[in-house]
Design an enzyme around this catalytic site. Structure first.
Site, mmCIF file in Angstrom:
data_model
loop_
_atom_site.group_PDB
_atom_site.id
_atom_site.type_symbol
_atom_site.label_atom_id
_atom_site.label_comp_id
_atom_site.label_asym_id
_atom_site.label_seq_id
_atom_site.Cartn_x
_atom_site.Cartn_y
_atom_site.Cartn_z
ATOM 1 N N HIS A 1 -8.230 -35.231 2.915
ATOM 2 C CA HIS A 1 -9.637 -35.632 3.043
ATOM 3 C C HIS A 1 -10.515 -34.443 2.687
ATOM 4 C CE1 HIS A 1 -13.251 -37.557 4.564
ATOM 5 N NE2 HIS A 1 -13.547 -36.416 5.153
ATOM 6 N N ASP B 1 -17.432 -46.221 14.178
ATOM 7 C CA ASP B 1 -18.016 -45.156 13.349
ATOM 8 C C ASP B 1 -19.125 -45.701 12.469
ATOM 9 O OD1 ASP B 1 -18.191 -42.512 12.109
ATOM 10 O OD2 ASP B 1 -17.510 -43.578 10.336
ATOM 11 N N ARG C 1 -26.724 -42.167 13.857
ATOM 12 C CA ARG C 1 -26.853 -40.699 13.728
ATOM 13 C C ARG C 1 -27.738 -40.340 12.544
ATOM 14 N NH1 ARG C 1 -21.052 -39.108 12.741
ATOM 15 N NH2 ARG C 1 -21.942 -37.059 12.392
ATOM 16 N N SER D 1 -15.934 -39.015 13.667
ATOM 17 C CA SER D 1 -16.188 -39.889 12.528
ATOM 18 C C SER D 1 -15.097 -39.747 11.466
ATOM 19 C CB SER D 1 -17.568 -39.517 11.953
ATOM 20 O OG SER D 1 -17.803 -40.161 10.744
ATOM 21 N N LYS E 1 -11.341 -42.394 11.079
ATOM 22 C CA LYS E 1 -11.050 -43.149 9.855
ATOM 23 C C LYS E 1 -9.722 -42.697 9.237
ATOM 24 C CE LYS E 1 -15.190 -42.072 8.501
ATOM 25 N NZ LYS E 1 -16.521 -41.832 7.985
HETATM 26 N N1 URA Z 1 -18.406 -37.607 6.828
HETATM 27 C C1 URA Z 1 -18.066 -38.568 7.714
HETATM 28 O O1 URA Z 1 -17.244 -39.439 7.428
HETATM 29 N N2 URA Z 1 -18.658 -38.544 8.916
HETATM 30 C C2 URA Z 1 -19.566 -37.617 9.279
HETATM 31 O O2 URA Z 1 -20.031 -37.666 10.388
HETATM 32 C C3 URA Z 1 -19.917 -36.642 8.345
HETATM 33 C C4 URA Z 1 -19.312 -36.649 7.118
#
Ligand code: URA
Length: 444
Positions: free
Chosen positions: A82, A161, A168, A183, A187
């Site tokens: 990621h 999320d 947010r 977050s 995922k």
């Molecule tokens: N990328 C994400 O998936 N979540 C965040 O909070 C910030 C960057």
């Protein structure tokens, strides 16, 4: 516990219990806690932070709000990568097939680009016919057949999320390390992986512009993954200039294919080799990074990595002939060049500005519901450290809408710095965080 009491406890700097965190995430996802109370709690977390245990619990609660994929029927290790996002960052298109060719399974679920940063899905969708929208059964089959599958995050993954991130975004609480950690990791852990390599970018084009913030985020991500029983490594890498030469979706597909064919630009090749090497170590293909690097080089030299990309593209409905004949990819109508105004050395190509300029041309989206033009973008013919002569081309703009070009040209010209003295290219991998427990950091 009543929600005002929960907010009060975090506001006063107390540590929330696992039960409190789970109860909050479950009720918010079900719509039982209004946004105004959740906003207050998010702001309290922003100021007071969360400790390692709270962050791991928040991640787990968010993960469990949706579906967790299960590939345990497949014997090989499942490892993903990621990136926190950048400009010209097309490494996923290269390292997923390369790692698969070296023996790990890569169940990769990606998102779209936003603002100055690009997204893997947008790049993949520049390939005619390619679809990342796979059912679980299809994803499982493609993973088994190709060693990698390239999917899109759907509503099923970490729905908490999706709701929390939207809130947010409008309450100035995105820049909180525990909230970002929850977050990202909710995922990624939903992919059913055993290991994860994190590419945490730092520099002007990065989400975390300062090294110390990138380090804090990388440490939190590694700690949280480890708390969930996963093997996680983080590399902190440079995003002060675009990665590779191309920025823009079809242009980045071409550069990725060229890299898989052994003809990639130096910085992109180096980063792909490093990230893949860590994936192979986490996937227990080998325990030596040097051996893993050699395996990456062999997978490129033998064509095995390229063959995996062609296979997965075909399996997911794409025209794999476009990976040989680039005229089958979307084409821009116009080309404009930016040349060096004087002799010297490229001292800066400010990544954020280059990303915004590419977005203005249509390669990216300012809002999440905007449409993009897959054909347009930028190609840099010089990178930081390269010598240039006056009149030599530094950047080519590819466009379809002439009205967007003057602004982009002007921005890019101002974002190119030329020095009369030699300049060293910036180091690409700044630090590696390979373990949890206060994070063992290896400076390069
Ligand atoms: N990328 C994400 O998936 N979540 C965040 O909070 C910030 C960057």
């Amino acid at each position: 516990m009543e929600t005002p009491e929960l907010i009060r406890r975090k506001r006063d700097g107390l540590v929330l219990t696992r039960a409190e965190i789970f109860d909050f995430v479950e009720r918010y996802t079900r719509g039982e806690i209004p946004d105004y109370q959740t906003s207050a709690l998010l702001m309290a977390i922003y100021f007071r932070g969360m400790d390692r245990r709270e962050t791991a619990d928040l991640t787990e609660a968010m993960l469990r709000s949706g579906r967790v994929l299960d590939f345990s029927a497949l014997p090989q290790a499942k490892v993903d990568k990621h990136s926190t996002g950048g400009v010209g960052d097309k490494t996923s298109l290269i390292i997923a097939p390369a790692a698969a060719a070296c023996g790990v399974l890569v169940p990769m679920i990606s998102g779209r680009g936003l603002g100055h940063t690009g997204g893997t899905l947008d790049k993949l969708e520049a390939i005619p016919g390619f679809s990342p929208r796979l059912s679980y059964q299809e994803f499982h089959r493609v993973l088994e057949v190709c060693g990698l599958a390239l999917g899109a995050a759907t509503e099923e993954f970490a729905p908490a999320d999706r709701k929390l991130y939207a809130l947010r975004d409008v309450t100035a609480t995105v820049e909180s390390i525990p909230l970002i950690t929850g977050s990202i990791m909710s995922k990624k852990l939903a992919e059913g992986i055993d290991g994860l390599v994190l590419d945490v970018k730092t520099g002007t084009g990065a989400f975390m512009q300062k090294l110390e913030n990138a380090r804090a985020l990388a440490t939190s991500l590694v700690n949280t993954g480890t708390a969930h029983g996963k093997r996680v490594h983080a590399l902190i890498t440079d995003m002060s200039q675009p990665l590779g030469n191309a920025v823009g979706n079809a242009l980045e597909v071409i550069e990725s294919v060229e890299t898989l064919k052994g003809r990639g630009p130096r910085d992109l090749v180096e980063l792909c080799r490093e990230l893949t090497a860590h994936m192979l170590v986490l996937g227990k293909v080998t325990d030596s990074l040097d051996d893993a690097r050699a395996r990456y080089d062999s997978a490129i030299a033998s064509g095995a990595a390229m063959e995996r990309l062609a296979r997965v593209v075909a399996e997911q409905g794409g025209n794999s002939r476009a990976l040989e004949d680039y005229s089958l990819l979307p084409q821009a109508q116009f080309e404009d060049s930016i040349v060096a105004p004087e002799d010297g050395y490229i001292a800066g190509l400010e990544a954020r500005v280059m990303g915004v300029a590419s977005m203005i041309l249509g390669a990216g989206r300012e809002r999440s519901d905007a449409t993009i033009d897959p054909a347009v973008g930028l190609v840099f013919e010089k990178k930081v450290g390269d010598a240039v002569c006056a009149g030599e081309r530094v950047c080519v703009l590819y466009s379809n809408d002439r009205s967007r070009v003057p602004v982009a040209l002007d921005m890019i010209r101002k974002a190119i710095a030329i020095s009369p003295d030699p300049v060293s290219p910036p180091p690409l991998v700044l630090e590696r965080i390979l373990h949890a427990e206060g994070a063992v950091t290896m400076a390069e």
